[in-house]
Scaffold this motif. Structure first.
Motif, short mmCIF file in Angstrom:
data_model
loop_
_atom_site.label_atom_id
_atom_site.label_comp_id
_atom_site.label_asym_id
_atom_site.label_seq_id
_atom_site.Cartn_x
_atom_site.Cartn_y
_atom_site.Cartn_z
N VAL A 101 0.86 -1.19 0.00
CA VAL A 101 0.00 0.00 0.00
C VAL A 101 0.89 1.23 0.00
O VAL A 101 1.72 1.41 0.90
CB VAL A 101 -0.93 0.02 1.23
CG1 VAL A 101 -1.78 1.29 1.22
CG2 VAL A 101 -1.81 -1.22 1.25
N CYS A 102 0.74 2.08 -1.01
CA CYS A 102 1.51 3.32 -1.10
C CYS A 102 0.65 4.46 -0.55
O CYS A 102 -0.50 4.63 -0.96
CB CYS A 102 1.89 3.62 -2.54
SG CYS A 102 2.85 2.31 -3.34
N HIS A 103 1.21 5.23 0.37
CA HIS A 103 0.48 6.33 1.00
C HIS A 103 1.40 7.53 1.07
O HIS A 103 2.58 7.40 1.43
CB HIS A 103 0.04 5.92 2.41
CG HIS A 103 -0.92 6.87 3.07
ND1 HIS A 103 -0.52 8.09 3.57
CD2 HIS A 103 -2.25 6.76 3.32
CE1 HIS A 103 -1.57 8.70 4.09
NE2 HIS A 103 -2.63 7.92 3.96
N ASN A 104 0.90 8.72 0.73
CA ASN A 104 1.78 9.89 0.66
C ASN A 104 2.19 10.46 2.01
O ASN A 104 2.97 11.41 2.08
CB ASN A 104 1.15 10.98 -0.21
CG ASN A 104 -0.11 11.58 0.41
OD1 ASN A 104 -0.49 11.27 1.54
ND2 ASN A 104 -0.76 12.44 -0.35
N GLY A 105 1.64 9.93 3.08
CA GLY A 105 2.05 10.38 4.41
C GLY A 105 1.28 11.56 4.96
O GLY A 105 1.54 12.01 6.08
N GLY A 106 0.33 12.08 4.19
CA GLY A 106 -0.47 13.21 4.65
C GLY A 106 -1.61 12.78 5.56
O GLY A 106 -1.77 11.60 5.90
N ASN A 107 -2.44 13.75 5.93
CA ASN A 107 -3.56 13.45 6.84
C ASN A 107 -4.70 12.72 6.14
O ASN A 107 -5.46 11.99 6.78
CB ASN A 107 -4.09 14.75 7.45
CG ASN A 107 -3.13 15.31 8.49
OD1 ASN A 107 -2.47 14.55 9.20
ND2 ASN A 107 -3.04 16.63 8.57
N LYS A 108 -4.84 12.94 4.83
CA LYS A 108 -5.91 12.26 4.10
C LYS A 108 -5.67 10.76 4.12
O LYS A 108 -4.58 10.28 3.79
CB LYS A 108 -5.97 12.76 2.66
CG LYS A 108 -7.12 12.17 1.86
CD LYS A 108 -7.14 12.70 0.44
CE LYS A 108 -8.31 12.10 -0.35
NZ LYS A 108 -8.31 12.56 -1.76
N GLY A 109 -6.70 10.01 4.50
CA GLY A 109 -6.57 8.56 4.55
C GLY A 109 -5.58 8.06 5.57
O GLY A 109 -5.05 6.95 5.47
N LYS A 110 -5.34 8.88 6.59
CA LYS A 110 -4.33 8.54 7.60
C LYS A 110 -4.68 7.27 8.36
O LYS A 110 -3.79 6.53 8.80
CB LYS A 110 -4.17 9.71 8.56
CG LYS A 110 -3.05 9.55 9.58
CD LYS A 110 -2.93 10.81 10.44
CE LYS A 110 -1.81 10.67 11.46
NZ LYS A 110 -1.67 11.89 12.30
N ALA A 111 -5.98 7.03 8.52
CA ALA A 111 -6.40 5.86 9.29
C ALA A 111 -5.87 4.55 8.69
O ALA A 111 -5.53 3.62 9.42
CB ALA A 111 -7.93 5.81 9.38
#
Length: 330
Positions: A101-111
């Motif tokens: 899972v790639c996540h940009n590290g921001g608050n969006k979708g942090k959960a």
């Protein structure tokens, strides 16, 4: 060797490093498989396009068996309900199914990112590289991985490549691979200049080096090229200020470069470079150059009607100060 974890979180805002981390995950899965086994099927999907059906397909075995690698890009865009499904799968992944899972590290979708961390999955950080020492370390790693000789993977060569190519990691990685291939791993500063002639000015560091060396023609030529290809005035002014500041910091210090590195917050090679450059400077000239850079900072950030003229004027002043100090030491 520890067994490969089936779930991996790739977190950070650098697109190139995220792509590479995902590719490394696929390679790791391939390496995990017994020799002769069918290569894994690789399925990719953007988080914003993920649906319940798509996720089921992403994490399902193929008709012919074998491992499956699912990669969710832009995981911050995964719907809240689907994020719960991803976490449920991560708690009990199916045999032979691997998920990144790639996540940009921001608050969006942090959960989703935090939920994966709570499951103690492997995390790979891929944040943007902002500090010059970290960028130098990246380039040195690329050179070593590509097969460069130890001398060719030095900090000085890495710094030369960055000055020539710029700060974009994708371009730097490509340049390192190309240089190693074309020079049989024996890279010199001259070969970098030969391959990337005309591009060294883009970062502004070449402008700064020529300026503090007192080479007016080279400095102005580099500046005009940089402005022509669209480089903003602010990073060029920042490079000038950094170069002058580094001279001032090392001028009053004694001791070995390695000893001073931690104290000054500079790499040893930066200290050695600044010391060589400082031979043409007097203390008074350095103080005046710092005042010129302080004035230039305000001019390029809105205080001047013509930022290009402000840069040219500052370069002329600083090269004059450098030339006046030749033969003297600070």
């Amino acid at each position: 060797m520890a067994a490969l974890e089936p779930i991996r979180l790739i977190q950070g805002d650098d697109e190139f490093l995220a792509e590479r981390a995902a590719a490394d995950f696929v390679k790791a899965v391939r390496a995990e498989l017994p020799e002769g086994e069918t290569p894994p099927a690789v399925n990719r999907i953007s988080g914003g396009d993920l649906t319940a059906g798509a996720f089921a397909e992403l994490t399902s075995p193929t008709l012919f068996g074998g491992a499956v690698v699912g990669i969710i890009e832009s995981g911050q865009d995964v719907d809240k309900d689907l994020a719960a499904a991803v976490l449920a799968f991560a708690k009990q992944p199916a045999p032979g199914i691997y998920l990144a899972v790639c996540h940009n590290g921001g608050n969006k979708g942090k959960a989703l990112a935090e939920g994966l961390k709570k499951l103690d999955v492997e995390v790979v950080r891929v944040s943007k590289i902002k500090r010059q020492p970290d960028r130098v370390a990246f380039v040195r790693g690329e050179l070593r991985d590509a097969g460069a000789s130890p001398r060719s993977a030095s900090a000085e060569i890495a710094d030369t490549i960055i000055q020539a190519v710029g700060s974009d990691l994708r371009e730097l990685a490509s340049a390192c691979a190309q240089l190693v291939a074309d020079t049989d791993g024996k890279i010199t500063q001259e070969s970098v200049a030969q391959y990337y002639s005309g591009r060294a000015e883009v970062t502004g560091f070449a402008v700064a080096d020529a300026t503090i060396a007192g080479d007016t023609a080279e400095a102005l030529g580099s500046l005009r090229w940089a402005m022509q290809v669209g480089v903003d005035a602010v990073p060029i002014a920042d490079a000038l200020a950094m170069a002058v500041r580094n001279l001032s910091r090392v001028a009053a210090e004694r001791g070995g470069a390695a000893q001073l590195a931690g104290q000054l917050g500079m790499a040893p090679w930066q200290i050695e470079k600044a010391r060589k450059q400082a031979r043409n400077w007097t203390a008074d000239a350095l103080a005046e150059a710092m005042r010129v850079c302080a004035r230039l900072n305000g001019e390029v950030k809105g205080g001047a009607d013509d930022r290009g003229w402000a840069l040219e004027h500052a370069i002329l002043e600083i090269t004059r100060l450098s030339a006046a100090g030749k033969g003297s030491r600070v």
